[in-house]
Design a protein around this motif. Structure first.
Motif, short mmCIF file in Angstrom:
data_model
loop_
_atom_site.label_atom_id
_atom_site.label_comp_id
_atom_site.label_asym_id
_atom_site.label_seq_id
_atom_site.Cartn_x
_atom_site.Cartn_y
_atom_site.Cartn_z
N VAL A 123 0.81 -1.26 -0.08
CA VAL A 123 0.11 -0.14 0.00
C VAL A 123 0.55 0.76 0.12
N HIS A 124 2.33 1.00 0.74
CA HIS A 124 3.35 1.78 0.25
C HIS A 124 3.42 3.34 -0.73
N ALA A 125 3.65 1.12 -1.16
CA ALA A 125 4.13 1.44 -3.10
C ALA A 125 3.03 2.25 -3.71
N LEU A 126 1.50 1.58 -3.60
CA LEU A 126 0.51 2.81 -4.11
C LEU A 126 0.92 4.23 -4.43
N MET A 127 0.45 4.10 -2.86
CA MET A 127 1.09 5.94 -2.51
C MET A 127 1.54 6.20 -3.54
N ASN A 128 3.36 6.08 -3.09
CA ASN A 128 4.41 7.02 -3.80
C ASN A 128 4.06 6.36 -5.56
N GLN A 129 2.56 6.30 -5.89
CA GLN A 129 3.11 6.67 -7.20
C GLN A 129 2.10 8.04 -7.41
N PHE A 130 1.71 9.24 -6.32
CA PHE A 130 1.32 10.26 -5.68
C PHE A 130 2.52 11.30 -5.68
N ARG A 131 3.47 10.75 -6.44
CA ARG A 131 4.60 12.00 -4.98
C ARG A 131 4.51 12.57 -6.64
N PHE A 132 4.25 12.81 -6.99
CA PHE A 132 4.25 14.40 -8.35
C PHE A 132 3.85 15.83 -7.56
N VAL A 133 3.06 15.44 -6.10
CA VAL A 133 2.90 16.45 -5.57
C VAL A 133 3.62 15.86 -4.24
N PRO A 134 3.74 17.24 -3.85
CA PRO A 134 5.35 17.25 -3.17
C PRO A 134 4.51 16.07 -1.18
N ASP A 135 5.70 15.64 -1.35
CA ASP A 135 5.67 14.94 0.02
C ASP A 135 5.41 15.76 1.19
N ALA A 136 5.39 16.87 1.92
CA ALA A 136 5.21 17.56 2.74
C ALA A 136 4.05 17.11 2.67
N ARG A 137 2.19 17.67 1.22
CA ARG A 137 1.18 17.62 1.20
C ARG A 137 0.54 15.70 1.35
N LEU A 138 1.84 14.44 1.11
CA LEU A 138 0.96 13.32 1.17
C LEU A 138 0.46 12.78 2.69
N ASP A 139 -1.23 13.01 3.08
CA ASP A 139 -1.12 12.07 4.34
C ASP A 139 -1.12 10.54 4.08
N ASP A 140 -2.50 10.23 3.96
CA ASP A 140 -2.27 8.76 4.23
C ASP A 140 -2.95 7.64 2.86
N VAL A 141 -3.04 6.76 3.18
CA VAL A 141 -3.59 5.92 2.04
C VAL A 141 -4.90 5.39 3.55
N MET A 142 -6.34 5.34 3.18
CA MET A 142 -7.11 5.17 3.70
C MET A 142 -7.79 3.95 3.84
N VAL A 143 -8.21 2.41 3.79
CA VAL A 143 -9.05 1.38 3.12
C VAL A 143 -10.45 1.86 3.58
N SER A 144 -11.50 1.75 2.95
CA SER A 144 -12.95 2.01 3.71
C SER A 144 -13.53 -0.20 2.89
N TYR A 145 -13.59 -0.61 4.27
CA TYR A 145 -14.71 -1.70 3.24
C TYR A 145 -15.93 -1.65 3.42
N ALA A 146 -16.88 -1.72 2.42
CA ALA A 146 -18.94 -1.83 2.92
C ALA A 146 -19.57 -2.43 1.91
N THR A 147 -20.11 -3.16 2.70
CA THR A 147 -21.38 -3.76 2.41
C THR A 147 -22.37 -3.53 1.56
N ASP A 148 -23.59 -3.71 1.31
CA ASP A 148 -24.25 -3.19 -0.45
C ASP A 148 -25.53 -2.25 0.79
N GLY A 149 -24.81 -0.69 -0.24
CA GLY A 149 -25.88 0.15 0.39
C GLY A 149 -24.77 1.46 1.61
N GLY A 150 -23.48 0.70 1.75
CA GLY A 150 -23.00 1.21 2.50
C GLY A 150 -22.39 2.72 2.19
#
Length: 377
Positions: A105-132
């Motif tokens: 997941v860290h490697a996934l976030m690194n694909q967005f480093r065309f934005v300064p690291d000072a602005r990168l925060d984190d990756v949140m993962v959400s799981y939802a059931t139908d209608g969630g």
């Protein structure tokens, strides 16, 4: 990163073009931003993380129509029995900072480093059931919403009325007015600028990865920097006491003397006398790890080997300093060039490590032993 090269991640736009056209300006729907995307974490993995004490997790449950409590909200950790059944519709599990917990997941976030690291925060993962979902809302920061599994229907709008429903455990818009609607499939992604209203509803079981960017407010930044400045004030201004040997007797004892006002003003001016003070405390603040982050404090290699930053490490630099995990170091010449390369690439080859000066190599060894970096053997 070559910011002029078109990226599938950005729908064929080069990072330079995306930042000019969309960043903090308007949304972008990107079909197959990551073709054939297979989420690094499945449902079982996410539930395991949510059960851990040190992991930040939240549960949002939407009651069936007509329920007395339309929304319920609870902080984790959550054992499996604390979660609703998978067959129950309308609930969402949110796990924060997953990039700090999983290298993929860290490697996934690194694909967005065309934005300064000072602005990168984190990756949140959400799981939802139908209608969630978490209800129509807005965020105060930029976010990329990557569909990882299943489908989610999004409704978005550039909302002017940002008033919230009263008495809710969540910040839900009182008068949501969507302007666009679309369904995201795995690999699709939606970029939203700050304060763009949105509502995502799971169509069947789904998972979404949210790549968020920090955006400190003026008051938050001023308060943090002033607090850090105050901590260093003793060294900057000295311990000299206010003295007023020429103070005359007064008839109005309640009036603050002008000389005391001038003394206070001079103390503040002295605290900021160092021209590098602001840059130093800002860099330390921006690289400070989050409070729950812990490193494995043990040597994992020698400074002679290539180096890799730990995924939890924040490293940055300015014209005079190198910052790492809330600490600052003055740097110049070859050492500064190599440290900046490490911050930019998050790796430094063995040949480059050997070019560091003896003091810099000692510093690197300290970082190895603290678990901030690792030997790339």
């Amino acid at each position: 990163m070559n910011i002029d090269t078109p990226l599938q991640l950005l729908g064929g736009l080069a990072p330079k073009t995306f930042m000019q056209r969309h960043w903090q300006k308007k949304p972008l729907v990107i079909r197959q931003a990551i073709p054939g995307f297979v989420p690094p974490l499945d449902r079982s993995d996410l539930l395991d993380l949510a059960a851990q004490e040190e992991v930040q997790s939240r549960l949002v449950v939407q009651a069936s129509e007509g329920g007395k409590q339309p929304w319920r909200f609870k902080h984790g950790p959550f054992g499996r029995k604390a979660l609703p059944p998978f067959k129950q519709t309308g609930w969402t599990l949110l796990v924060q900072g997953v990039d700090l917990l999983d290298e993929r997941v860290h490697a996934l976030m690194n694909q967005f480093r065309f934005v300064p690291d000072a602005r990168l925060d984190d990756v949140m993962v959400s799981y939802a059931t139908d209608g969630g979902g978490v209800g129509p809302h807005f965020d105060s920061y930029d976010v990329f919403l990557l569909q990882a599994h299943g489908q989610r229907r999004w409704r978005i709008g550039k909302q002017k009325d940002l008033s919230l429903q009263p008495g809710m455990p969540l910040k839900i818009l009182a008068h949501f007015e969507p302007e666009m609607e679309f369904v995201l499939n795995p690999g699709d992604m939606l970029y939203l600028p700050p304060r763009y209203a949105h509502d995502g509803i799971a169509e069947g079981e789904c998972m979404t990865y949210s790549i968020g960017f920090r955006a400190p407010s003026r008051s938050e930044l001023a308060g943090e920097l002033l607090q850090r400045l105050a901590e260093d004030a003793g060294d900057a201004v000295g311990e000299g006491l206010y003295a007023d040997p020429k103070q005359a007797a007064v008839a109005q004892a309640g009036q603050i003397p002008d000389t005391l006002v001038a003394f206070a003003r001079k103390a503040l001016e002295d605290a900021l006398r160092d021209p590098l003070a602001l840059q130093r405390i800002l860099g330390e603040y921006l690289t400070e790890p989050k409070g729950h982050v812990l490193f494995d404090a043990e040597a994992t290699g020698e400074a002679d080997a290539g180096l890799v930053l730990d995924r939890r490490t924040r490293m940055a630099y300015d014209a005079k300093h190198v910052f790492i995990n809330g600490e600052s170091f003055l740097a110049s010449g070859r050492d500064a060039q190599l440290m900046r390369l490490l911050a930019d690439e998050r790796v430094l080859g063995a040949t480059s490590v050997k070019r560091l000066s003896a003091p810099a190599r000692e510093l690197v060894q300290d970082w190895l032993e603290a678990g901030w970096i690792h030997g790339d053997n």
